[in-house]
Write a protein that holds these residues in place. Structure first.
Motif, PDB file in Angstrom:
ATOM      1  N   GLU A   1       0.835  -1.199   0.000  1.00  0.00           N
ATOM      2  CA  GLU A   1       0.000   0.000   0.000  1.00  0.00           C
ATOM      3  C   GLU A   1       0.870   1.250   0.000  1.00  0.00           C
ATOM      4  OE1 GLU A   1      -3.484   2.092   2.765  1.00  0.00           O
ATOM      5  OE2 GLU A   1      -2.511   0.219   3.401  1.00  0.00           O
ATOM      6  N   ARG A   2       0.532   2.186  -0.868  1.00  0.00           N
ATOM      7  CA  ARG A   2       1.290   3.444  -0.935  1.00  0.00           C
ATOM      8  C   ARG A   2       0.721   4.401   0.119  1.00  0.00           C
ATOM      9  NH1 ARG A   2       4.608   5.919  -4.498  1.00  0.00           N
ATOM     10  NH2 ARG A   2       4.174   4.432  -6.185  1.00  0.00           N
ATOM     11  N   LEU A   3       1.526   4.696   1.137  1.00  0.00           N
ATOM     12  CA  LEU A   3       1.066   5.571   2.207  1.00  0.00           C
ATOM     13  C   LEU A   3       1.572   7.002   2.043  1.00  0.00           C
ATOM     14  CD1 LEU A   3       1.548   3.139   5.223  1.00  0.00           C
ATOM     15  CD2 LEU A   3      -0.529   3.611   3.918  1.00  0.00           C
ATOM     16  N   THR A   4       2.713   7.140   1.375  1.00  0.00           N
ATOM     17  CA  THR A   4       3.240   8.464   1.046  1.00  0.00           C
ATOM     18  C   THR A   4       3.883   8.371  -0.338  1.00  0.00           C
ATOM     19  OG1 THR A   4       5.542   8.274   1.791  1.00  0.00           O
ATOM     20  CG2 THR A   4       3.879   8.703   3.488  1.00  0.00           C
ATOM     21  N   GLU A   5       4.355   9.489  -0.832  1.00  0.00           N
ATOM     22  CA  GLU A   5       5.022   9.491  -2.131  1.00  0.00           C
ATOM     23  C   GLU A   5       6.360   8.757  -2.073  1.00  0.00           C
ATOM     24  OE1 GLU A   5       7.230  13.831  -1.962  1.00  0.00           O
ATOM     25  OE2 GLU A   5       5.075  13.769  -2.378  1.00  0.00           O
ATOM     26  N   ASN A   6       6.887   8.499  -0.864  1.00  0.00           N
ATOM     27  CA  ASN A   6       8.161   7.803  -0.714  1.00  0.00           C
ATOM     28  C   ASN A   6       8.021   6.305  -0.440  1.00  0.00           C
ATOM     29  OD1 ASN A   6       9.671  10.212  -0.966  1.00  0.00           O
ATOM     30  ND2 ASN A   6       9.340  10.694   1.191  1.00  0.00           N
ATOM     31  N   THR A   7       6.804   5.820  -0.293  1.00  0.00           N
ATOM     32  CA  THR A   7       6.592   4.408   0.011  1.00  0.00           C
ATOM     33  C   THR A   7       7.065   3.522  -1.137  1.00  0.00           C
ATOM     34  OG1 THR A   7       4.619   4.993   1.290  1.00  0.00           O
ATOM     35  CG2 THR A   7       4.894   2.676   0.696  1.00  0.00           C
ATOM     36  N   ILE A   8       7.826   2.482  -0.805  1.00  0.00           N
ATOM     37  CA  ILE A   8       8.247   1.497  -1.806  1.00  0.00           C
ATOM     38  C   ILE A   8       7.069   0.583  -2.113  1.00  0.00           C
ATOM     39  CG2 ILE A   8       9.782  -0.456  -2.254  1.00  0.00           C
ATOM     40  CD1 ILE A   8      11.840   0.874  -0.440  1.00  0.00           C
ATOM     41  N   VAL A   9       6.685   0.536  -3.378  1.00  0.00           N
ATOM     42  CA  VAL A   9       5.525  -0.273  -3.761  1.00  0.00           C
ATOM     43  C   VAL A   9       5.910  -1.363  -4.768  1.00  0.00           C
ATOM     44  CG1 VAL A   9       3.822   1.510  -3.258  1.00  0.00           C
ATOM     45  CG2 VAL A   9       4.907   1.444  -5.526  1.00  0.00           C
ATOM     46  N   SER A  10       7.198  -1.580  -4.948  1.00  0.00           N
ATOM     47  CA  SER A  10       7.702  -2.589  -5.874  1.00  0.00           C
ATOM     48  C   SER A  10       8.492  -3.638  -5.111  1.00  0.00           C
ATOM     49  CB  SER A  10       8.593  -1.937  -6.938  1.00  0.00           C
ATOM     50  OG  SER A  10       9.416  -2.891  -7.574  1.00  0.00           O
ATOM     51  N   ALA A  11       8.162  -4.911  -5.324  1.00  0.00           N
ATOM     52  CA  ALA A  11       8.890  -5.995  -4.664  1.00  0.00           C
ATOM     53  C   ALA A  11      10.358  -5.985  -5.071  1.00  0.00           C
ATOM     54  CB  ALA A  11       8.251  -7.337  -5.007  1.00  0.00           C
ATOM     55  N   GLU A  12      10.633  -5.672  -6.306  1.00  0.00           N
ATOM     56  CA  GLU A  12      12.016  -5.648  -6.800  1.00  0.00           C
ATOM     57  C   GLU A  12      12.832  -4.566  -6.106  1.00  0.00           C
ATOM     58  OE1 GLU A  12      14.461  -5.050 -11.020  1.00  0.00           O
ATOM     59  OE2 GLU A  12      12.290  -5.383 -11.048  1.00  0.00           O
ATOM     60  N   VAL A  13      12.242  -3.375  -5.990  1.00  0.00           N
ATOM     61  CA  VAL A  13      12.929  -2.274  -5.314  1.00  0.00           C
ATOM     62  C   VAL A  13      13.118  -2.591  -3.837  1.00  0.00           C
ATOM     63  CG1 VAL A  13      12.790   0.161  -4.653  1.00  0.00           C
ATOM     64  CG2 VAL A  13      12.081  -0.564  -6.950  1.00  0.00           C
ATOM     65  N   LEU A  14      12.096  -3.174  -3.210  1.00  0.00           N
ATOM     66  CA  LEU A  14      12.196  -3.516  -1.797  1.00  0.00           C
ATOM     67  C   LEU A  14      13.272  -4.567  -1.559  1.00  0.00           C
ATOM     68  CD1 LEU A  14      11.215  -3.199   1.078  1.00  0.00           C
ATOM     69  CD2 LEU A  14       9.407  -4.870   0.612  1.00  0.00           C
ATOM     70  N   LYS A  15      13.406  -5.521  -2.461  1.00  0.00           N
ATOM     71  CA  LYS A  15      14.441  -6.549  -2.307  1.00  0.00           C
ATOM     72  C   LYS A  15      15.836  -5.935  -2.317  1.00  0.00           C
ATOM     73  CE  LYS A  15      12.450 -10.964  -3.637  1.00  0.00           C
ATOM     74  NZ  LYS A  15      12.631 -12.179  -4.469  1.00  0.00           N
ATOM     75  N   ARG A  16      16.047  -4.922  -3.155  1.00  0.00           N
ATOM     76  CA  ARG A  16      17.344  -4.241  -3.169  1.00  0.00           C
ATOM     77  C   ARG A  16      17.577  -3.537  -1.837  1.00  0.00           C
ATOM     78  NH1 ARG A  16      15.959  -2.760  -8.642  1.00  0.00           N
ATOM     79  NH2 ARG A  16      15.440  -0.640  -7.983  1.00  0.00           N
ATOM     80  N   GLU A  17      16.519  -2.961  -1.308  1.00  0.00           N
ATOM     81  CA  GLU A  17      16.610  -2.289  -0.005  1.00  0.00           C
ATOM     82  C   GLU A  17      16.911  -3.298   1.105  1.00  0.00           C
ATOM     83  OE1 GLU A  17      15.754   1.184   2.642  1.00  0.00           O
ATOM     84  OE2 GLU A  17      16.191   0.998   0.507  1.00  0.00           O
ATOM     85  N   LEU A  18      16.338  -4.480   1.003  1.00  0.00           N
ATOM     86  CA  LEU A  18      16.545  -5.507   2.027  1.00  0.00           C
ATOM     87  C   LEU A  18      17.977  -6.041   2.004  1.00  0.00           C
ATOM     88  CD1 LEU A  18      13.194  -7.512   1.785  1.00  0.00           C
ATOM     89  CD2 LEU A  18      13.791  -5.652   3.345  1.00  0.00           C
ATOM     90  N   LYS A  19      18.567  -6.140   0.824  1.00  0.00           N
ATOM     91  CA  LYS A  19      19.966  -6.564   0.730  1.00  0.00           C
ATOM     92  C   LYS A  19      20.874  -5.556   1.427  1.00  0.00           C
ATOM     93  CE  LYS A  19      19.705  -9.310  -3.520  1.00  0.00           C
ATOM     94  NZ  LYS A  19      20.165  -9.431  -4.934  1.00  0.00           N
ATOM     95  N   LEU A  20      20.580  -4.276   1.229  1.00  0.00           N
ATOM     96  CA  LEU A  20      21.367  -3.225   1.882  1.00  0.00           C
ATOM     97  C   LEU A  20      21.159  -3.281   3.401  1.00  0.00           C
ATOM     98  CD1 LEU A  20      23.150  -0.715   1.752  1.00  0.00           C
ATOM     99  CD2 LEU A  20      21.092   0.647   1.328  1.00  0.00           C
ATOM    100  N   THR A  21      19.933  -3.529   3.813  1.00  0.00           N
ATOM    101  CA  THR A  21      19.614  -3.644   5.241  1.00  0.00           C
ATOM    102  C   THR A  21      20.420  -4.762   5.879  1.00  0.00           C
ATOM    103  OG1 THR A  21      17.364  -2.791   4.907  1.00  0.00           O
ATOM    104  CG2 THR A  21      17.760  -4.116   6.896  1.00  0.00           C
ATOM    105  N   ARG A  22      20.461  -5.909   5.216  1.00  0.00           N
ATOM    106  CA  ARG A  22      21.198  -7.065   5.749  1.00  0.00           C
ATOM    107  C   ARG A  22      22.700  -6.766   5.803  1.00  0.00           C
ATOM    108  NH1 ARG A  22      19.571 -12.606   6.147  1.00  0.00           N
ATOM    109  NH2 ARG A  22      21.239 -13.645   7.279  1.00  0.00           N
ATOM    110  N   LEU A  23      23.200  -6.091   4.768  1.00  0.00           N
ATOM    111  CA  LEU A  23      24.629  -5.807   4.664  1.00  0.00           C
ATOM    112  C   LEU A  23      25.110  -4.862   5.760  1.00  0.00           C
ATOM    113  CD1 LEU A  23      27.248  -6.122   2.984  1.00  0.00           C
ATOM    114  CD2 LEU A  23      26.524  -4.118   1.671  1.00  0.00           C
ATOM    115  N   ARG A  24      24.376  -3.790   6.000  1.00  0.00           N
ATOM    116  CA  ARG A  24      24.841  -2.798   6.979  1.00  0.00           C
ATOM    117  C   ARG A  24      24.358  -3.098   8.398  1.00  0.00           C
ATOM    118  NH1 ARG A  24      21.192   2.077   4.381  1.00  0.00           N
ATOM    119  NH2 ARG A  24      19.160   1.252   4.995  1.00  0.00           N
ATOM    120  N   GLY A  25      23.385  -4.007   8.532  1.00  0.00           N
ATOM    121  CA  GLY A  25      22.949  -4.428   9.855  1.00  0.00           C
ATOM    122  C   GLY A  25      21.756  -3.686  10.418  1.00  0.00           C
TER     123      GLY A  25
END
Length: 256
Positions: A164-188
């Motif tokens: 669900e898009r809650l703001t103009e900055n909300t990630i609404v793509s699974a592909e984009v979110l997966k890239r964000e999750l890789k960064l999350t895992r990498l930096r902790g």
């Protein structure tokens, strides 16, 4: 048997357990004798008693001893009885008071973030409260939970998310979110920059259990008028140190 003798036996049992706990492999009888300095007959008698009680177990093929199943049972029981909120409470309060940011402790509840405790240094009307839920895809804590799942778990859950898009900055793509999750895992740690609310930015780090799985997350957040995502990320090292301390108290071995 005198109290002094009983105390001596308990002390010797503790010494053997300590030696086995620090060993990288099962130890032969003579290795235990050498490391403890016990008389052979005494070591043999104590090991026999400990084996009978499940405190140590003997590998017949290796003719060596390791820690027994009763110790694992005791440890797991103790950790299960340790209340996460009690352990984390003092840490959260100290962080909030020292740094002036709002803090939240949360767990994953299926496809939502469930807040267990919240502390508001800067009270705002739209702040989440204990017992309330938030989406996974647009919160810092939610990204932490998703990032530390196995690939199959992640794919299954993300396939069920509504994005669900809650703001103009909300990630609404699974592909984009997966890239964000890789960064999350990498930096902790995970971040959310005005994704759930345009007024809020946040950073979150995981609390790990005995199996290195994420059992909870601690988030720090504030109105962007107070601090932006860049300023909050400067607090990430201190946040990670705090969650490591909480993880250790919940049974996670940092060096494991």
């Amino acid at each position: 048997m005198t109290k002094l003798q009983q105390s001596s036996i308990v002390h010797k049992c503790a010494q053997i357990l300590d030696v086995l706990a620090h060993a990288r492999r099962p130890l032969a009888y003579m290795e235990i004798v050498e490391k403890t300095g016990f008389v052979k007959s005494s070591a043999h008698r104590i090991l026999a008693v400990m084996e009978g009680e499940g405190l140590v177990e003997k590998d017949a093929s290796l003719k060596a001893y390791r820690l027994g199943p009763k110790l694992s049972y005791w440890a797991q029981t103790a950790w299960r009885k340790t209340d996460l909120q009690d352990v984390a409470g003092a840490e959260l309060e100290a962080f909030c008071e020292k740094n002036g940011y709002n803090v939240a402790l949360s767990i994953r509840d299926d496809d939502k973030v469930l807040y267990l405790r919240t502390l508001d240094s800067v009270p705002v009307r739209y702040a989440s409260r204990a017992g309330e839920r938030a989406p996974l895809h647009c919160t810092a804590a939610g990204k932490v939970f998703l990032a530390h799942m196995s690939e199959s778990q992640q794919d299954r859950l993300m396939g069920e998310l509504k994005f669900e898009r809650l703001t103009e900055n909300t990630i609404v793509s699974a592909e984009v979110l997966k890239r964000e999750l890789k960064l999350t895992r990498l930096r902790g740690y995970g971040t959310a920059d005005r994704e759930e609310s345009l007024q809020v930015a946040g950073v979150a780090a995981p609390i790990l259990d005995t199996d290195r799985a994420v059992m909870a997350a601690v988030s720090i957040w504030c109105p962007v008028a107070q601090a932006g995502i860049g300023e909050l990320q400067l607090m990430a090292p201190e946040l990670l140190e705090m969650t490591k301390r909480i993880s250790a108290q919940m049974g996670h071995h940092i060096g494991a």
